[in-house]
Design an enzyme around this catalytic site. Structure first.
Site, PDB file in Angstrom:
ATOM      1  N   CYS A  37       5.896  -0.128   7.095  1.00 27.77           N
ATOM      2  CA  CYS A  37       5.526   1.015   6.274  1.00 27.77           C
ATOM      3  C   CYS A  37       6.736   1.421   5.448  1.00 27.77           C
ATOM      4  CB  CYS A  37       5.096   2.160   7.191  1.00 27.77           C
ATOM      5  SG  CYS A  37       4.633   3.678   6.332  1.00 27.77           S
ATOM      6  N   LEU A  38       6.502   1.730   4.193  1.00 29.15           N
ATOM      7  CA  LEU A  38       7.611   2.147   3.334  1.00 29.15           C
ATOM      8  C   LEU A  38       8.267   3.432   3.851  1.00 29.15           C
ATOM      9  CD1 LEU A  38       6.088   1.396  -0.171  1.00 29.15           C
ATOM     10  CD2 LEU A  38       7.789   0.050   1.076  1.00 29.15           C
ATOM     11  N   GLY A  95       0.829  -1.192   0.000  1.00 29.95           N
ATOM     12  CA  GLY A  95       0.000   0.000   0.000  1.00 29.95           C
ATOM     13  C   GLY A  95       0.862   1.239   0.000  1.00 29.95           C
ATOM     14  N   GLN A 104       2.921   9.948   1.097  1.00 25.01           N
ATOM     15  CA  GLN A 104       4.229   9.294   1.216  1.00 25.01           C
ATOM     16  C   GLN A 104       5.180   9.647   0.069  1.00 25.01           C
ATOM     17  OE1 GLN A 104       2.354   5.237   2.120  1.00 25.01           O
ATOM     18  NE2 GLN A 104       4.331   5.156   3.172  1.00 25.01           N
ATOM     19  N   HIS A 112      -4.319   1.260   7.651  1.00 22.20           N
ATOM     20  CA  HIS A 112      -2.972   1.855   7.673  1.00 22.20           C
ATOM     21  C   HIS A 112      -2.872   3.002   6.665  1.00 22.20           C
ATOM     22  CE1 HIS A 112       1.608   1.260   7.718  1.00 22.20           C
ATOM     23  NE2 HIS A 112       1.410   2.078   6.710  1.00 22.20           N
ATOM     24  N   GLU A 113      -3.336   2.752   5.446  1.00 26.91           N
ATOM     25  CA  GLU A 113      -3.180   3.771   4.404  1.00 26.91           C
ATOM     26  C   GLU A 113      -4.101   4.968   4.632  1.00 26.91           C
ATOM     27  OE1 GLU A 113      -0.629   3.540   2.657  1.00 26.91           O
ATOM     28  OE2 GLU A 113      -0.238   1.435   3.034  1.00 26.91           O
ATOM     29  N   HIS A 130      -2.714   7.421   6.970  1.00 28.51           N
ATOM     30  CA  HIS A 130      -1.686   8.313   6.398  1.00 28.51           C
ATOM     31  C   HIS A 130      -2.303   9.632   5.941  1.00 28.51           C
ATOM     32  CE1 HIS A 130       2.182   6.266   6.146  1.00 28.51           C
ATOM     33  NE2 HIS A 130       1.645   5.172   5.671  1.00 28.51           N
TER      34      HIS A 130
HETATM   35 NI    NI Z   1       2.567   3.282   5.564  1.00 30.59          NI
END
Ligand code: NI
Length: 158
Positions: free
Chosen positions: A89-90, A46, A51, A131-132, A135
């Site tokens: 998470c990236l 995701g 991000q 999670h997304e 963000h």
């Molecule tokens: Ni993330």
């Protein structure tokens, strides 16, 4: 399409609130294409636009590598149950930690034509959606971690 630079924890943009998308301009379409490419290149499941430094309410997820989903202006309508599992998470490279999430969520979002649709998910899909979407309001999973963050191999990140 292009790979975009993923912003990492400590970058203040990650704590900002993303804005509603009201029009799909060519620029937004490029962003969406780049988000998918960046997510796949990074082996993520995701990615939210914030991000890559763009404060628009756009999320892409793909929990299997074969189920790309674009969510514009997503919001959670219902959630139920509970799951506990490791999350990454990236934007927090090389780390993971245990986070409780609902086991089921129902989300309303808009597609690339700004048509509204509903997506329901359980387990990993529910986790990725929560999670997304967080963000978009400036939150990272590390705020919810129970216990310490631990080191992981890059392939295990989402
Ligand atoms: Ni993330």
């Amino acid at each position: 399409m292009a790979i975009r630079t993923v912003r990492e924890i400590g970058d203040p943009v990650l704590n900002k609130i993303s804005k509603e998308v009201k029009e799909i301009t060519p620029r937004v379409q490029d962003l969406i294409d780049d988000m998918f490419e960046t997510m796949y290149e990074s082996n993520g499941v995701g990615l939210a636009a914030v991000q890559v430094g763009v404060l628009k309410r756009i999320v892409v997820i793909d929990t299997t590598g074969e189920d790309p989903v674009l969510l514009i202006n997503p919001r959670i309508l219902e959630e139920s149950g509970e799951q506990e599992g490791n999350e990454a998470c990236l934007s927090v490279p090389g780390k993971a930690g245990s986070v409780k999430r609902p086991n089921y969520v129902k989300v309303e979002a808009q597609d690339e034509d700004l048509n509204t649709f509903i997506i329901e998910g359980e387990e990993l899909v529910a986790r990725a959606l929560c999670h997304e979407i967080e963000h978009l309001d400036g939150h990272l999973y590390v705020e919810r971690v129970e216990g310490p963050l631990f080191d992981v191999e890059p392939e295990e990140e989402d």
